[in-house]
Design an enzyme around this catalytic site. Sequence first.
Site, PDB file in Angstrom:
ATOM      1  N   ASP A  88     -11.670  44.343 -46.381  1.00  0.00           N
ATOM      2  CA  ASP A  88     -11.648  45.014 -45.032  1.00  0.00           C
ATOM      3  C   ASP A  88     -10.433  44.537 -44.168  1.00  0.00           C
ATOM      4  O   ASP A  88     -10.492  43.277 -43.891  1.00  0.00           O
ATOM      5  CB  ASP A  88     -13.055  44.784 -44.655  1.00  0.00           C
ATOM      6  N   GLU A 187     -20.212  55.485 -41.015  1.00  0.00           N
ATOM      7  CA  GLU A 187     -21.122  54.723 -40.157  1.00  0.00           C
ATOM      8  C   GLU A 187     -21.653  55.101 -38.948  1.00  0.00           C
ATOM      9  O   GLU A 187     -21.070  55.774 -37.928  1.00  0.00           O
ATOM     10  CB  GLU A 187     -20.448  53.408 -39.834  1.00  0.00           C
TER      11      GLU A 187
END
Length: 272
Positions: A88, A187
Amino acid sequence: MYADNKVRRNTVRDITKLKGERPVVSLTAYTAPMAAQLDQYVDFLLVGDSLAMVLYGMESTIGVSLDTMIEHTKAVMRGAQKAMVILDMPFGSFEQSKEQAFENASRALRETGCAAVKLEGGAAMAETIQFLVERNVPVMAHIGLRPQAVHVMGGYRTQGKNQEERAQMIEDAFAIQKAGAFSVVLEGVAEPLAAEITEKLDITTIGIGASPDCDGQILVVEDMLGYFPSNAKFVKRYAEVGQAIDQAVKQYADDVKSRIFPAPEHTYHAKK
């Protein structure tokens, strides 16, 4: 326990082929022991910037550095044999320019051996995603609720509930697909919109707090195991590891105070 490179590791192609076949299974991992524990059950592991909060006690994900992300990804690569590993990209490591993004992403791939990077952003990051993909850096995108942008998004709230947000997310989704991202994390997205995006896109969608109709799901493993406190509606706690640790440590403290531990079987004795 840790990777010995005898098992074939999943690739980007393996993940993309799962769309329409079966849901993609994924979790976060930050350490070699946890990666080894999860490896046989997941398709990919994400070394998420959530480690800033889960491991380092920070208030948000913004404070973690690229150096820290790289070291934890190295550990996960040592622990996992089968699962594809994704790093990430942390806040500040890719936003300044597409050249900055390539310099940092290529360093991440080179130093860790991971398969891909993930970066937050939709249409605004499309040019950067394309720049990376054209230079052989596989990219997973991330739209909807973006923790790195939580201050400008007005906090941790569900995205896609009104028409304006819906239109922007659809634009974001198609922009990152056109740019060459092989997958996208959705998300905190309202269910009808997440399902619609999943149906319309050719690339895999990975849900976290989004629709069960996404092509796959991901959770922060400490949330799922009940080790890290979370009041997020989308988290299902499959265990209560935190409670088990609390009970074990309390028993240890009681045993030490009462001199039950160490017992004779835990003690080295001199030869007669």
